[in-house]
Design a protein around this motif. Structure first.
Motif, PDB file in Angstrom:
ATOM      1  N   THR B 155       0.826  -1.204   0.000  1.00 52.16           N
ATOM      2  CA  THR B 155       0.000   0.000   0.000  1.00 52.16           C
ATOM      3  C   THR B 155       0.859   1.254   0.000  1.00 52.16           C
ATOM      4  O   THR B 155       0.743   2.116  -0.893  1.00 52.16           O
ATOM      5  N   SER B 156       1.735   1.322   1.051  1.00 47.64           N
ATOM      6  CA  SER B 156       2.539   2.542   1.162  1.00 47.64           C
ATOM      7  C   SER B 156       3.661   2.576   0.142  1.00 47.64           C
ATOM      8  O   SER B 156       4.118   3.651  -0.240  1.00 47.64           O
ATOM      9  N   GLY B 157       4.088   1.402  -0.288  1.00 56.62           N
ATOM     10  CA  GLY B 157       5.228   1.328  -1.176  1.00 56.62           C
ATOM     11  C   GLY B 157       4.861   1.194  -2.637  1.00 56.62           C
ATOM     12  O   GLY B 157       5.752   1.076  -3.495  1.00 56.62           O
ATOM     13  N   PHE B 158       3.578   1.209  -2.991  1.00 54.34           N
ATOM     14  CA  PHE B 158       3.217   1.171  -4.419  1.00 54.34           C
ATOM     15  C   PHE B 158       1.871   1.857  -4.703  1.00 54.34           C
ATOM     16  O   PHE B 158       1.804   2.819  -5.481  1.00 54.34           O
ATOM     17  N   LEU B 159       0.822   1.351  -4.032  1.00 54.55           N
ATOM     18  CA  LEU B 159      -0.513   1.818  -4.396  1.00 54.55           C
ATOM     19  C   LEU B 159      -0.666   3.327  -4.172  1.00 54.55           C
ATOM     20  O   LEU B 159      -1.136   4.062  -5.073  1.00 54.55           O
ATOM     21  N   ILE B 160      -0.280   3.776  -2.979  1.00 53.76           N
ATOM     22  CA  ILE B 160      -0.444   5.206  -2.699  1.00 53.76           C
ATOM     23  C   ILE B 160       0.465   6.066  -3.580  1.00 53.76           C
ATOM     24  O   ILE B 160      -0.013   7.024  -4.234  1.00 53.76           O
ATOM     25  N   PRO B 161       1.775   5.736  -3.631  1.00 49.41           N
ATOM     26  CA  PRO B 161       2.628   6.632  -4.449  1.00 49.41           C
ATOM     27  C   PRO B 161       2.252   6.641  -5.937  1.00 49.41           C
ATOM     28  O   PRO B 161       2.273   7.685  -6.582  1.00 49.41           O
ATOM     29  N   ILE B 162       1.878   5.477  -6.480  1.00 53.15           N
ATOM     30  CA  ILE B 162       1.563   5.478  -7.907  1.00 53.15           C
ATOM     31  C   ILE B 162       0.242   6.231  -8.166  1.00 53.15           C
ATOM     32  O   ILE B 162       0.088   6.932  -9.168  1.00 53.15           O
ATOM     33  N   LEU B 302      -7.757   8.188  -3.902  1.00 50.66           N
ATOM     34  CA  LEU B 302      -6.553   7.754  -4.619  1.00 50.66           C
ATOM     35  C   LEU B 302      -6.812   6.486  -5.434  1.00 50.66           C
ATOM     36  O   LEU B 302      -6.192   6.275  -6.478  1.00 50.66           O
ATOM     37  N   MET B 303      -7.690   5.644  -4.935  1.00 52.91           N
ATOM     38  CA  MET B 303      -7.946   4.380  -5.622  1.00 52.91           C
ATOM     39  C   MET B 303      -8.413   4.574  -7.065  1.00 52.91           C
ATOM     40  O   MET B 303      -8.168   3.728  -7.928  1.00 52.91           O
ATOM     41  N   GLN B 304      -9.031   5.730  -7.304  1.00 51.45           N
ATOM     42  CA  GLN B 304      -9.518   6.004  -8.660  1.00 51.45           C
ATOM     43  C   GLN B 304      -8.351   6.160  -9.639  1.00 51.45           C
ATOM     44  O   GLN B 304      -8.520   6.049 -10.845  1.00 51.45           O
ATOM     45  N   TYR B 305      -7.176   6.504  -9.075  1.00 46.43           N
ATOM     46  CA  TYR B 305      -6.042   6.791  -9.946  1.00 46.43           C
ATOM     47  C   TYR B 305      -5.066   5.621 -10.059  1.00 46.43           C
ATOM     48  O   TYR B 305      -3.979   5.768 -10.625  1.00 46.43           O
ATOM     49  N   LEU B 306      -5.469   4.550  -9.508  1.00 48.18           N
ATOM     50  CA  LEU B 306      -4.565   3.393  -9.601  1.00 48.18           C
ATOM     51  C   LEU B 306      -4.583   2.824 -11.017  1.00 48.18           C
ATOM     52  O   LEU B 306      -5.615   2.900 -11.707  1.00 48.18           O
ATOM     53  N   PRO B 307      -3.464   2.253 -11.452  1.00 50.91           N
ATOM     54  CA  PRO B 307      -3.468   1.592 -12.759  1.00 50.91           C
ATOM     55  C   PRO B 307      -4.516   0.491 -12.755  1.00 50.91           C
ATOM     56  O   PRO B 307      -4.796  -0.101 -11.706  1.00 50.91           O
ATOM     57  N   LYS B 308      -5.063   0.210 -13.901  1.00 48.81           N
ATOM     58  CA  LYS B 308      -6.140  -0.780 -13.975  1.00 48.81           C
ATOM     59  C   LYS B 308      -5.713  -2.136 -13.424  1.00 48.81           C
ATOM     60  O   LYS B 308      -6.474  -2.854 -12.784  1.00 48.81           O
ATOM     61  N   SER B 309      -4.482  -2.493 -13.697  1.00 49.79           N
ATOM     62  CA  SER B 309      -4.007  -3.813 -13.236  1.00 49.79           C
ATOM     63  C   SER B 309      -3.998  -3.889 -11.711  1.00 49.79           C
ATOM     64  O   SER B 309      -4.059  -4.971 -11.135  1.00 49.79           O
ATOM     65  N   SER B 310      -3.897  -2.752 -11.051  1.00 55.45           N
ATOM     66  CA  SER B 310      -3.819  -2.761  -9.591  1.00 55.45           C
ATOM     67  C   SER B 310      -5.155  -2.512  -8.939  1.00 55.45           C
ATOM     68  O   SER B 310      -5.316  -2.722  -7.739  1.00 55.45           O
ATOM     69  N   ASN B 311      -6.096  -2.055  -9.718  1.00 49.72           N
ATOM     70  CA  ASN B 311      -7.356  -1.626  -9.126  1.00 49.72           C
ATOM     71  C   ASN B 311      -8.446  -2.671  -9.293  1.00 49.72           C
ATOM     72  O   ASN B 311      -9.459  -2.439  -9.942  1.00 49.72           O
ATOM     73  N   LYS B 312      -8.200  -3.808  -8.692  1.00 53.71           N
ATOM     74  CA  LYS B 312      -9.190  -4.872  -8.800  1.00 53.71           C
ATOM     75  C   LYS B 312      -9.913  -5.024  -7.486  1.00 53.71           C
ATOM     76  O   LYS B 312      -9.336  -4.803  -6.443  1.00 53.71           O
TER      77      LYS B 312
END
Lengths: 512, 312
Positions: B155-162, B302-312
């Motif tokens: 979460t802190s090391g990928f999802l949030i920053p990306i 922020l979840m809206q801005y996640l790459p599609k591959s990560s936003n499942k």
């Protein structure tokens, strides 16, 4: 073969040490061989156990590693990973088989491409035990060590792993190790034999040194005691040794000293008795010589009386001239002196004094004795011939006692010759010297000594005289022996008897 | 097929294990109602299973009044599997990060019941850092450069920053290796698979920046002082809740209420504190307060801005 005490003692100790060392070496060798044998057996067993234990640990380790690696794969049914792990384990050296089973205890992988054992139920007691204990369990069959262990996620059993390890390799390893142990044992055996031999040799050498020292130490006081007894045997009872020992040898030394003291006292007493006996003998002899002595004294007394009578007659006449009277009185005086000398000699002869040890001139002593016997010679018409060495040889002793010996021998000759025709008896006294002794020979032409009596002449109570006690010659012998001399009888080639006396000459160093 | 027998064996194996697995997860209804199933998303059941077992056992012992007599553990290898478990009622309870928690809420109907504090920290921030001598002082300086993230599930090391980068209008490009170069107009990202890796890559200039949790930045073992001296923070996120406690949908209000009560009370008891420390170094549980609610709103944004591959 005769050995000295020290040698015997040393040989005994060496023999004991040699025996003990060889016995010890033998026992050590036997014990060592037995120990090596036991060590080999024990080593073999330990090795077998260690190898087995090592194999068991290897099996447990492999099973543990595999079960740990299988947790996630079994949890998520990752068959590829399970298969890969099984095959890599199967490829390990010594691994006979690998079974991976699921929670129903059926084999799902066996490390082979075709999974030949797939579906095999492994629900045996070992598996149940491992599940129950949640720990690996191992056991052996003929040639395989088996290990089975559950695969756990926390406390949940996901399945398990069973591994078989070949025990043939243990046997091969064990044989190799036994060969190595045998080589080591042989090396040790040789080294130990050398060590034992060298040690035994060193011990024997040390033992010999010890034995010699001990023997010397033991026999030194014995030798000292021997020296002491030697001194005692030579009559030196004042000899002493200082041993400062409290053991039996010390007791023996004290006993020897006591014995010497007793012997010394006994000798002194014996000497005293001998002196008394000699004195008695001399007095008795004087009694036997009373006639001769009376004759000897009668002559000067008669002469004195005659001279005095003549002198009185001259004094009673008117024609008195003093010169003849003086001459007569002087002669009377000489005769009185002569009678006094006789008495003086008699008194000296029979006096009782302790034995002296002084220089004695043998020729003078013989002459004095002959003067005492002059009356006997005259009465028995014996012709005396003296052949005495000049200057007079000197010996150490008591002149009276020597005189007594000469006196006794001569009187025996005179008595023996008294039965002969008057004037036919002849007596010869001759002295001669060599480097360290004087020989006195007393020879007569009398009837001699019966051959059967010759050997017993010096024994006590042997006499041919009716009134004799048979003590004269024994006393003579004891006196001469006392002076370290010898006395013996030898029949002369012709008629008569011959007595010989040999005395040591005074050398200037003898005690006086 | 060249080896039909082999294929059959694999088929049977797979089928067999599927059956076994389903059987294990489908407890009989009579057992299921007495069992508290604690779950976790992880590909390492070996590591987590014992921890979860202990926590489940503790909770079950303290939930006897609700009819719970025992506990069980169910680990999902990914979010999708956990969604399935929650949706089908196979998992009752789990702890998750804000992003995953919101996804499970949205997709599996899970309910967020508690705010989980870890190591005494209720919130954290994602920090972006670069080398002091890199000349990079803001996210905008990262165009045409590379940034290292931890891994795709962090979460802190990928999802949030990306999400922050895409929300900021930056194009991002996934690089298979840190040695690959991104396009000029995009920020290339790669995964370091570990915090120390990331710090080292940035300090050595292998990548231009890195992003992870503020708690990682403070831990010496993850960011050694010697390396930290050469680094600087160039951007931070808003506070993000450290962790959340979720329960499956349709859980009885009694059990839910009891769970909330028991778990909140754990930090007040010695045995509870020990259990919390053992359970991923949790400090305590609190209700979802307003700050946490704001944080969750930010995460949801922020979840809206996640790459599609990560936003499942």
């Amino acid at each position: 073969m005769k050995f000295r005490l020290q040698t015997q003692f040393a040989i005994t100790i060496i023999a004991i040490i040699l025996f003990l060392v060889l016995l010890l070496a033998g026992l050590l060798q036997i014990d060592f061989v037995q120990t090596i044998k036991e060590s080999r057996e024990l080593g073999s067993k330990l090795t077998r156990d260690a190898l087995f234990d090592q194999t068991r640990k290897k099996g447990l380790s492999l099973a543990g590693l595999l079960s740990g690696s299988l947790v996630n794969a079994l949890y998520f049914d990752n068959q590829d990973l399970i298969n890969e792990l099984a095959r890599s384990t199967q490829g390990q050296p010594g691994v006979a088989y690998v079974f991976i089973y699921d929670r129903t205890n059926r084999v799902i992988q066996d490390g082979t491409v075709t999974i030949e054992k797939f579906g095999t139920l492994l629900n045996d007691k070992h598996l149940q035990e491992s599940v129950k204990k949640r720990q690996p369990v191992s056991w052996t069959t003929d040639k395989v060590l088996h290990v089975t262990t559950p695969v756990l996620a926390g406390s949940r059993v996901l399945g398990g792993v069973r591994i078989g390890l070949k025990l043939d390799e243990i046997k091969i390893d064990q044989k190799n190790l036994q060969d190595v142990l045998a080589r080591i044992a042989n090396d040790h055996d040789t080294r130990f034999a050398i060590f034992t031999g060298v040690s035994a040799l060193i011990l024997i050498i040390l033992g010999i040194i010890f034995a010699v020292i001990a023997a010397k130490r033991f026999t030194r006081p014995v030798n000292a005691l021997m020296d002491l007894t030697d001194q005692y045997s030579k009559g030196n009872y004042d000899a002493d040794i200082s041993l400062n020992r409290t053991d039996e040898i010390g007791d023996l030394a004290i006993a020897l000293k006591n014995m010497a003291t007793a012997r010394k006292l006994a000798d002194a007493e014996s000497r005293q008795h001998q002196e008394q006996l000699a004195h008695v003998s001399r007095v008795a002899t004087m009694g036997e010589m009373a006639t001769g002595i009376a004759h000897e004294l009668n002559q000067p007394l008669a002469a004195i009386a005659a001279y005095i009578d003549g002198s009185l007659r001259r004094l009673s006449t008117e024609n008195q001239t003093p010169k003849p009277i003086i001459e007569a009185l002087e002669k009377a005086s000489d005769q009185a002196i002569r009678a006094g000398d006789v008495i003086h000699r008699l008194r000296d002869f029979v006096r009782r004094e302790d034995h002296k040890s002084e220089k004695v001139e043998i020729s003078d002593t013989i002459n004095t004795a002959m003067q005492l016997l002059k009356a006997d010679f005259d009465l028995n018409k014996v012709d005396l011939s003296l052949d005495l060495a000049r200057p007079s040889p000197v010996v150490i002793g008591d002149s009276v006692l020597i005189q007594q010996v000469i006196f006794n021998l001569v009187r025996n000759s005179v008595d023996a010759m008294s039965s002969m025709d008057s004037g036919s008896g002849k007596l010869i006294i001759k002295t001669s010297t060599d480097t360290d002794s004087i020989l006195i020979k007393i020879l007569d032409n009398g009837p001699g000594v019966e051959p059967e009596l010759q050997k017993q002449l010096f024994e006590p109570y042997i006499s041919t005289k009716k009134s004799g006690l048979g003590l004269g010659l024994p006393i003579c012998r004891s006196i001469i022996n006392e002076l370290n001399g010898q006395i013996w009888y030898e029949p002369p080639p012709s008629q008569g008897a011959a007595f010989y006396i040999r005395l040591p000459l005074f050398s200037g160093e003898s005690a006086v | 097929m060249k080896y039909p027998a082999l294929g059959l064996i694999f088929f049977l194996t797979a089928t067999f294990h599927f059956v076994v697995s389903v059987q294990a997860q489908n407890l009989p209804p009579s057992e299921r109602s007495k069992t508290l199933v604690i779950g976790k998303i992880s590909d390492d059941p070996k590591k987590h299973h014992p921890v979860l077992e202990r926590m489940g056992s503790y909770l079950a012992q303290n939930l006897s009044s609700t009819g719970i007599v025992k506990s069980d553990v169910l680990i999902a290898k990914d979010l999708e599997q956990m969604i399935d478990y929650l949706a089908n009622g196979k998992v009752d309870l789990l702890s998750e990060t804000a992003f995953s928690g919101l996804r499970l809420k949205m997709r599996a109907g899970a309910e967020i019941i508690l705010h989980e504090w870890k190591k005494g920290v209720p919130f954290y921030r994602t920090i972006f850092f670069s080398a002091k001598d890199s000349g990079i002082n803001a996210l905008s300086d990262l165009k045409g450069k590379k940034i290292a993230f931890e891994d795709s599930g962090s979460t802190s090391g990928f999802l949030i920053p990306i999400a922050m980068l895409t929300r900021g209008g930056f194009k991002v490009e996934h690089l298979r290796s840190p040695r690959n170069e991104p396009k000029r107009d995009s920020i290339g990202f790669t995964f370091s698979r570990g915090e120390l890796n990331m710090v080292t890559w940035v300090a050595r200039g292998l990548v231009s920046a890195g992003a992870f949790s503020s708690t990682d930045w403070k831990e010496v073992v993850r960011t050694p002082d010697r390396l930290k001296k050469s680094l600087k923070i160039i951007a931070t996120s808003k506070p993000i809740v450290r962790s959340l406690v979720l329960v499956r949908k349709n859980m009885s209000s009694n059990l839910k209420s009891s769970l909330r009560s028991v778990m909140k009370n754990m930090s007040n008891q010695e045995s509870g504190r020990k259990m919390l420390s053992d359970y991923y170094k949790v400090s305590k549980y609190t209700d979802i307060g307003s700050e946490a609610s704001k944080s969750l709103a930010e995460v949801k944004s922020l979840m809206q801005y996640l790459p599609k591959s990560s936003n499942k």
